[in-house]
Design a protein around this motif. Structure first.
Motif, mmCIF file in Angstrom:
data_model
loop_
_atom_site.group_PDB
_atom_site.id
_atom_site.type_symbol
_atom_site.label_atom_id
_atom_site.label_comp_id
_atom_site.label_asym_id
_atom_site.label_seq_id
_atom_site.Cartn_x
_atom_site.Cartn_y
_atom_site.Cartn_z
ATOM 1 N N MET A 34 0.831 -1.206 0.000
ATOM 2 C CA MET A 34 0.000 0.000 0.000
ATOM 3 C C MET A 34 0.864 1.253 0.000
ATOM 4 S SD MET A 34 -3.152 0.982 -0.095
ATOM 5 C CE MET A 34 -4.342 -0.120 0.616
ATOM 6 N N ARG A 35 2.013 1.222 0.673
ATOM 7 C CA ARG A 35 2.896 2.393 0.714
ATOM 8 C C ARG A 35 3.460 2.727 -0.663
ATOM 9 N NH1 ARG A 35 5.093 0.023 5.683
ATOM 10 N NH2 ARG A 35 3.909 0.994 7.367
ATOM 11 N N LEU A 36 3.669 1.691 -1.500
ATOM 12 C CA LEU A 36 4.160 1.943 -2.854
ATOM 13 C C LEU A 36 3.189 2.830 -3.627
ATOM 14 C CD1 LEU A 36 5.485 -1.575 -3.905
ATOM 15 C CD2 LEU A 36 6.828 0.474 -3.502
ATOM 16 N N VAL A 37 1.907 2.580 -3.463
ATOM 17 C CA VAL A 37 0.896 3.371 -4.160
ATOM 18 C C VAL A 37 0.704 4.721 -3.467
ATOM 19 C CG1 VAL A 37 -1.486 3.377 -4.958
ATOM 20 C CG2 VAL A 37 -0.207 1.254 -4.927
ATOM 21 N N ALA A 38 0.758 4.731 -2.137
ATOM 22 C CA ALA A 38 0.552 5.977 -1.393
ATOM 23 C C ALA A 38 1.656 6.987 -1.705
ATOM 24 C CB ALA A 38 0.500 5.694 0.103
ATOM 25 N N ASP A 39 2.873 6.508 -1.936
ATOM 26 C CA ASP A 39 3.975 7.417 -2.246
ATOM 27 C C ASP A 39 3.767 8.112 -3.592
ATOM 28 O OD1 ASP A 39 5.219 6.823 0.114
ATOM 29 O OD2 ASP A 39 6.558 5.319 -0.755
ATOM 30 N N LEU A 40 2.991 7.495 -4.495
ATOM 31 C CA LEU A 40 2.747 8.100 -5.802
ATOM 32 C C LEU A 40 1.865 9.345 -5.700
ATOM 33 C CD1 LEU A 40 2.035 4.924 -7.954
ATOM 34 C CD2 LEU A 40 4.110 6.292 -7.931
ATOM 35 N N VAL A 41 0.941 9.368 -4.739
ATOM 36 C CA VAL A 41 -0.033 10.460 -4.682
ATOM 37 C C VAL A 41 0.239 11.461 -3.568
ATOM 38 C CG1 VAL A 41 -1.830 9.073 -5.723
ATOM 39 C CG2 VAL A 41 -1.637 9.139 -3.261
ATOM 40 N N ARG A 42 1.213 11.223 -2.730
ATOM 41 C CA ARG A 42 1.503 12.150 -1.633
ATOM 42 C C ARG A 42 1.953 13.493 -2.191
ATOM 43 N NH1 ARG A 42 4.757 9.089 1.237
ATOM 44 N NH2 ARG A 42 3.097 8.377 2.609
ATOM 45 N N GLY A 43 1.267 14.570 -1.779
ATOM 46 C CA GLY A 43 1.622 15.915 -2.207
ATOM 47 C C GLY A 43 1.050 16.329 -3.548
ATOM 48 N N GLN A 44 0.331 15.454 -4.229
ATOM 49 C CA GLN A 44 -0.221 15.767 -5.544
ATOM 50 C C GLN A 44 -1.558 16.496 -5.406
ATOM 51 O OE1 GLN A 44 1.304 15.100 -8.445
ATOM 52 N NE2 GLN A 44 3.026 14.089 -7.446
ATOM 53 N N LYS A 45 -1.930 17.224 -6.433
ATOM 54 C CA LYS A 45 -3.273 17.803 -6.482
ATOM 55 C C LYS A 45 -4.279 16.673 -6.630
ATOM 56 C CE LYS A 45 -2.070 22.308 -8.214
ATOM 57 N NZ LYS A 45 -2.260 23.304 -9.245
ATOM 58 N N VAL A 46 -5.510 16.921 -6.203
ATOM 59 C CA VAL A 46 -6.508 15.856 -6.130
ATOM 60 C C VAL A 46 -6.833 15.284 -7.508
ATOM 61 C CG1 VAL A 46 -8.910 15.396 -5.533
ATOM 62 C CG2 VAL A 46 -7.489 16.683 -3.991
ATOM 63 N N GLU A 47 -6.972 16.135 -8.515
ATOM 64 C CA GLU A 47 -7.305 15.643 -9.855
ATOM 65 C C GLU A 47 -6.193 14.751 -10.398
ATOM 66 O OE1 GLU A 47 -7.170 18.995 -9.188
ATOM 67 O OE2 GLU A 47 -9.319 19.415 -8.978
ATOM 68 N N ARG A 48 -4.955 15.173 -10.179
ATOM 69 C CA ARG A 48 -3.809 14.384 -10.641
ATOM 70 C C ARG A 48 -3.710 13.071 -9.872
ATOM 71 N NH1 ARG A 48 0.989 14.456 -13.362
ATOM 72 N NH2 ARG A 48 2.842 13.736 -12.256
ATOM 73 N N ALA A 49 -3.970 13.112 -8.568
ATOM 74 C CA ALA A 49 -3.915 11.905 -7.746
ATOM 75 C C ALA A 49 -4.963 10.889 -8.205
ATOM 76 C CB ALA A 49 -4.120 12.246 -6.281
ATOM 77 N N LEU A 50 -6.160 11.363 -8.518
ATOM 78 C CA LEU A 50 -7.206 10.454 -8.998
ATOM 79 C C LEU A 50 -6.815 9.823 -10.335
ATOM 80 C CD1 LEU A 50 -10.480 12.316 -8.054
ATOM 81 C CD2 LEU A 50 -9.685 10.129 -7.185
ATOM 82 N N ASN A 51 -6.198 10.604 -11.218
ATOM 83 C CA ASN A 51 -5.757 10.044 -12.499
ATOM 84 C C ASN A 51 -4.658 9.010 -12.310
ATOM 85 O OD1 ASN A 51 -7.540 11.416 -14.148
ATOM 86 N ND2 ASN A 51 -6.188 13.187 -14.358
ATOM 87 N N ILE A 52 -3.721 9.285 -11.401
ATOM 88 C CA ILE A 52 -2.647 8.328 -11.133
ATOM 89 C C ILE A 52 -3.227 7.025 -10.605
ATOM 90 C CG2 ILE A 52 -0.690 7.852 -9.604
ATOM 91 C CD1 ILE A 52 0.031 10.836 -9.822
ATOM 92 N N LEU A 53 -4.161 7.127 -9.667
ATOM 93 C CA LEU A 53 -4.740 5.922 -9.071
ATOM 94 C C LEU A 53 -5.626 5.175 -10.058
ATOM 95 C CD1 LEU A 53 -5.631 7.319 -5.566
ATOM 96 C CD2 LEU A 53 -3.780 5.764 -6.147
ATOM 97 N N ARG A 54 -6.342 5.899 -10.903
ATOM 98 C CA ARG A 54 -7.257 5.252 -11.845
ATOM 99 C C ARG A 54 -6.497 4.421 -12.872
ATOM 100 N NH1 ARG A 54 -10.524 9.498 -13.127
ATOM 101 N NH2 ARG A 54 -11.710 8.985 -11.270
ATOM 102 N N PHE A 55 -5.323 4.884 -13.298
ATOM 103 C CA PHE A 55 -4.595 4.191 -14.347
ATOM 104 C C PHE A 55 -3.441 3.347 -13.825
ATOM 105 C CE2 PHE A 55 -6.541 7.828 -16.529
ATOM 106 C CZ PHE A 55 -7.348 7.103 -17.395
#
Length: 137
Positions: A34-55
Motif C-alpha cells: 500500500m505504501r508503494l501506491v501511497a507514495d505516488l499520490v503524496r503531495g499531488q493535487k486531487v485531480e492528478r492523484a485520482l488520475n494516477i490511481l485510476r490508471f
C-alpha cells in the motif's frame, strides 16, 4: 467552559475548516504494497492523484481511489459553499500504518509447520486547500 478555552477551540476549528480527512481501517493488503501506491499520490493535487490511481495497475490503487473520493466528499460536506476547483485541493498527508495480523499455519516438510502472517493496514488521508502563498506539485 472558560472563555480562553472556547476561543482556542474556535480558532482550531476555523483552522481545520480547510482540512478534511478519511480513514480506511483493516484493509487486507500488506502495508508495504500500500505504501508503494501511497507514495505516488503524496503531495499531488486531487485531480492528478485520482488520475494516477485510476490508471495504476496495482490492486491497492483501487482502494486508495475510493478513499480519495471519500475524503473529497468529506471536504465538500465541510465546505458546502466552496468550489473544489477554485480551492486547489491537494493530498497534504497520507499515512499507511500496519493493522491487524491474521496468523495461519502452513504445513511444512517432515511434520513441521510454518507460520503465515496475513497483514492488513490502516490508511489515513488528509486533504489541504492551497492558499495564495503556498504551492503543491
Amino acid at each position: 467552559m472558560g472563555v480562553r478555552k472556547r476561543e482556542t477551540a474556535d480558532a482550531r476549528k476555523e483552522a481545520n475548516k480547510s482540512l478534511a480527512f478519511a480513514k480506511l481501517n483493516n484493509c487486507p493488503t500488506s502495508p508495504r504494497k500500500m505504501r508503494l501506491v501511497a507514495d505516488l499520490v503524496r503531495g499531488q493535487k486531487v485531480e492528478r492523484a485520482l488520475n494516477i490511481l485510476r490508471f495504476s495497475s496495482k490492486e491497492a490503487s483501487r482502494k486508495l481511489e475510493k478513499l480519495v473520493l471519500s475524503v473529497i466528499a468529506n471536504w465538500q460536506a465541510k465546505n458546502p459553499d466552496a468550489n473544489m476547483e477554485e480551492a486547489g485541493l491537494f493530498v497534504k498527508t497520507i499515512t499507511v500504518d500496519g493493522g491487524m495480523m491474521l496468523k495461519r499455519l502452513r504445513p511444512a516438510p517432515q511434520g513441521r509447520a510454518h507460520r503465515i502472517r496475513k497483514r492488513s493496514n490502516h490508511v489515513t488521508i488528509v486533504l489541504g486547500a492551497i492558499n495564495d502563498n503556498t504551492q503543491a506539485n
